[in-house]
Design an enzyme around this catalytic site. Sequence first.
Site, PDB file in Angstrom:
ATOM      1  N   HIS A 134       0.829  -1.225   0.000  1.00 17.82           N
ATOM      2  CA  HIS A 134       0.000   0.000   0.000  1.00 17.82           C
ATOM      3  C   HIS A 134       0.858   1.268   0.000  1.00 17.82           C
ATOM      4  O   HIS A 134       0.358   2.345  -0.308  1.00 17.82           O
ATOM      5  CB  HIS A 134      -0.932  -0.001   1.205  1.00 17.82           C
ATOM      6  N   ASP A 156       3.341   9.641  -0.623  1.00 11.94           N
ATOM      7  CA  ASP A 156       2.176   8.850  -0.219  1.00 11.94           C
ATOM      8  C   ASP A 156       1.955   7.746  -1.252  1.00 11.94           C
ATOM      9  O   ASP A 156       2.054   8.013  -2.457  1.00 11.94           O
ATOM     10  CB  ASP A 156       0.931   9.763  -0.173  1.00 11.94           C
TER      11      ASP A 156
HETATM   12  P1  ADP Z   1      -3.238   6.600   4.996  1.00  9.99           P
HETATM   13  O1  ADP Z   1      -3.558   5.226   4.485  1.00  9.99           O
HETATM   14  O2  ADP Z   1      -1.779   6.925   4.989  1.00  9.99           O
HETATM   15  O3  ADP Z   1      -3.845   6.924   6.304  1.00  9.99           O
HETATM   16  P2  ADP Z   1      -5.116   7.640   2.981  1.00  9.99           P
HETATM   17  O4  ADP Z   1      -5.451   9.040   2.611  1.00  9.99           O
HETATM   18  O5  ADP Z   1      -4.866   6.740   1.830  1.00  9.99           O
HETATM   19  O6  ADP Z   1      -3.871   7.686   3.966  1.00  9.99           O
HETATM   20  O7  ADP Z   1      -6.295   7.000   3.812  1.00  9.99           O
HETATM   21  C1  ADP Z   1      -6.756   7.616   4.982  1.00  9.99           C
HETATM   22  C2  ADP Z   1      -8.141   7.118   5.292  1.00  9.99           C
HETATM   23  O8  ADP Z   1      -8.415   7.490   6.629  1.00  9.99           O
HETATM   24  C3  ADP Z   1      -9.199   7.748   4.407  1.00  9.99           C
HETATM   25  O9  ADP Z   1     -10.180   6.788   4.101  1.00  9.99           O
HETATM   26  C4  ADP Z   1      -9.775   8.873   5.288  1.00  9.99           C
HETATM   27  O10 ADP Z   1     -11.158   9.118   5.085  1.00  9.99           O
HETATM   28  C5  ADP Z   1      -9.563   8.311   6.677  1.00  9.99           C
HETATM   29  N1  ADP Z   1      -9.318   9.408   7.631  1.00  9.99           N
HETATM   30  C6  ADP Z   1      -8.367  10.353   7.596  1.00  9.99           C
HETATM   31  N2  ADP Z   1      -8.485  11.214   8.611  1.00  9.99           N
HETATM   32  C7  ADP Z   1      -9.546  10.827   9.312  1.00  9.99           C
HETATM   33  C8  ADP Z   1     -10.214  11.311  10.482  1.00  9.99           C
HETATM   34  N3  ADP Z   1      -9.780  12.380  11.161  1.00  9.99           N
HETATM   35  N4  ADP Z   1     -11.283  10.634  10.911  1.00  9.99           N
HETATM   36  C9  ADP Z   1     -11.715   9.529  10.260  1.00  9.99           C
HETATM   37  N5  ADP Z   1     -11.150   9.022   9.155  1.00  9.99           N
HETATM   38  C10 ADP Z   1     -10.080   9.659   8.689  1.00  9.99           C
HETATM   39  O1  F6P Z   2      -1.327   3.446   4.179  1.00  7.24           O
HETATM   40  C1  F6P Z   2      -0.593   2.627   4.996  1.00  7.24           C
HETATM   41  C2  F6P Z   2      -1.320   2.173   6.240  1.00  7.24           C
HETATM   42  O2  F6P Z   2      -0.530   1.266   6.933  1.00  7.24           O
HETATM   43  C3  F6P Z   2      -2.657   1.547   5.942  1.00  7.24           C
HETATM   44  O3  F6P Z   2      -2.554   0.212   5.549  1.00  7.24           O
HETATM   45  C4  F6P Z   2      -3.354   1.765   7.248  1.00  7.24           C
HETATM   46  O4  F6P Z   2      -4.748   1.704   7.126  1.00  7.24           O
HETATM   47  C5  F6P Z   2      -2.900   3.149   7.612  1.00  7.24           C
HETATM   48  O5  F6P Z   2      -1.603   3.263   7.094  1.00  7.24           O
HETATM   49  C6  F6P Z   2      -3.008   3.398   9.106  1.00  7.24           C
HETATM   50  O6  F6P Z   2      -1.940   2.834   9.805  1.00  7.24           O
HETATM   51  P1  F6P Z   2      -2.012   1.991  11.159  1.00  7.24           P
HETATM   52  O7  F6P Z   2      -2.597   0.661  10.830  1.00  7.24           O
HETATM   53  O8  F6P Z   2      -0.584   1.928  11.579  1.00  7.24           O
HETATM   54  O9  F6P Z   2      -2.872   2.758  12.114  1.00  7.24           O
END
Ligand code: ADP
Ligand code: F6P
Length: 455
Positions: free
Chosen positions: A157, A365
């Site tokens: 991912h 990212d």
């Molecule tokens: P990462 O996987 O690194 O966290 P992404 O942008 O790909 O980054 O995915 C983040 C996910 O977490 C998205 O589905 C987003 O809606 C969710 N998310 C981010 N911030 C919040 C928050 N404050 N509350 C709930 N969900 C969140």
């Molecule tokens: O995007 C990478 C990732 O490890 C996702 O697989 C996961 O949902 C997100 O970051 C949040 O990380 P964690 O599982 O460490 O809270």
Amino acid sequence: MPKSKPIVIVANRLPVQRVGDRFVESAGGLVTALVPTLKARGGAWVGWPGVSTPLRRFRFENFRVQPVHISEAEEDGFYNQFSNRTLWPLYHDAIRTPEFDHSWWRPYVVVNHRYAKAAAAVAPRNGLVWVHDYHLQLVPAMLRSMRPDVRIGFFLHVPFPPEELFAWLPWRERILEGLLGADVVGFQTQASARNFSRAAREYNLAEGTDTELAVGRRKVRVGTFPISIDFQWFAEAASKPESLREASLLKRRLGASRKILLSVDRLDYTKGIDLRLLAFEAMLKRKRVRVSECVFIQIASPSREPVHEYAQMRVRIEQLVGRINGEFSEPGRVAVHYFRRGYTREQLAAYYRAADVMIVTPLRDGMNLVAKEFVATRSDYSGVLVLSEFAGAARELRQATIVNPRNIEGMADAFETALNTSKRDARHRMAILRTIVRRHDVFEWADNFLEALAG
Ligand code: ADP
Ligand code: F6P
């Protein structure tokens, strides 16, 4: 037919969490993507329940949940340290210096072995097993040695780093051997897929091309599968009367005439939250846009707090928010609203709908789903997306305003331009963005990968 075959998902976290005395589905992209697929096909999900008390295997809907027990000491070595202080920074352009501590490698191996054993125990004969992400890179080869009959897929991912950075890792050959145990190795972008294939050849662990490697007589397919979101869900959720009411209430409370710039991230140093705050500050300093005309909302969900670099980033962000507000806020007109908390998907949909400009500016990212979620909610075709060129999503969402997150003045320019974008231009770009995300949703992503895996 691949669709009818049961699958075993192996991922760091389980897709369910305990609420009182029952289990409910957790929120998150992977769960949204794979739970419907699992429900349709049947199978199992192997993962960590996030608590150190051992749990028995149980059924959820029509699939099996196989918890992997991890002790508190293992959680620290495997998750906090090796996964999040060695691999995470290394795979994200070494934005923070990765730590290479030999005492963390052991728990990584031990825990990976436990996941492989759990998967081997639940996988049906000749079944499909799909392993996810940087926490579990040794699982494919371990599982292959236990269960040579199954087809193994792996999806990363996060980005796979370029050769010069990957070479830093003292366990680089072991990681590559682990991944090469899969039949299909998938990445978010072509650049990551190429980096992996090149590293595998560089260390003489495989021969072949960027898309097909040979490990002895066995073929390993290397592919690009950009992950996505449930477009329909976000489009519908944001168009519900409750969401529209919520969005217009939010706008009224902030000042109906003020334009909203919005960011939503996990509180992670890869997301570039501090640099975008600096860019907002730089924009206000120019005095061409005032706080009576705009407001910046940063939603940041707490993440990986025991890891020092995360705690440090929180302090930096909170200082910057204080500084900017001290300098630019006016009575009843706060410049930056900072909400450090999680929201439901419905609440996020209302925020996305209220925003005029969505700012997604990570330093690196794998994909960034927030950018795609924002696009999906804009069924009125309004709103401007400012997107970092270093997010995987920038490869697809080319109609966004693409920025370099390290160029503070350049980002300030982009914010100003975004605030002044004509309705017509915004509409034209949003229409294209929406077509892309609608066509390539998360269900297509899962189907494409599983089709490749079924061979
Ligand atoms: P990462 O996987 O690194 O966290 P992404 O942008 O790909 O980054 O995915 C983040 C996910 O977490 C998205 O589905 C987003 O809606 C969710 N998310 C981010 N911030 C919040 C928050 N404050 N509350 C709930 N969900 C969140
Ligand atoms: O995007 C990478 C990732 O490890 C996702 O697989 C996961 O949902 C997100 O970051 C949040 O990380 P964690 O599982 O460490 O809270």
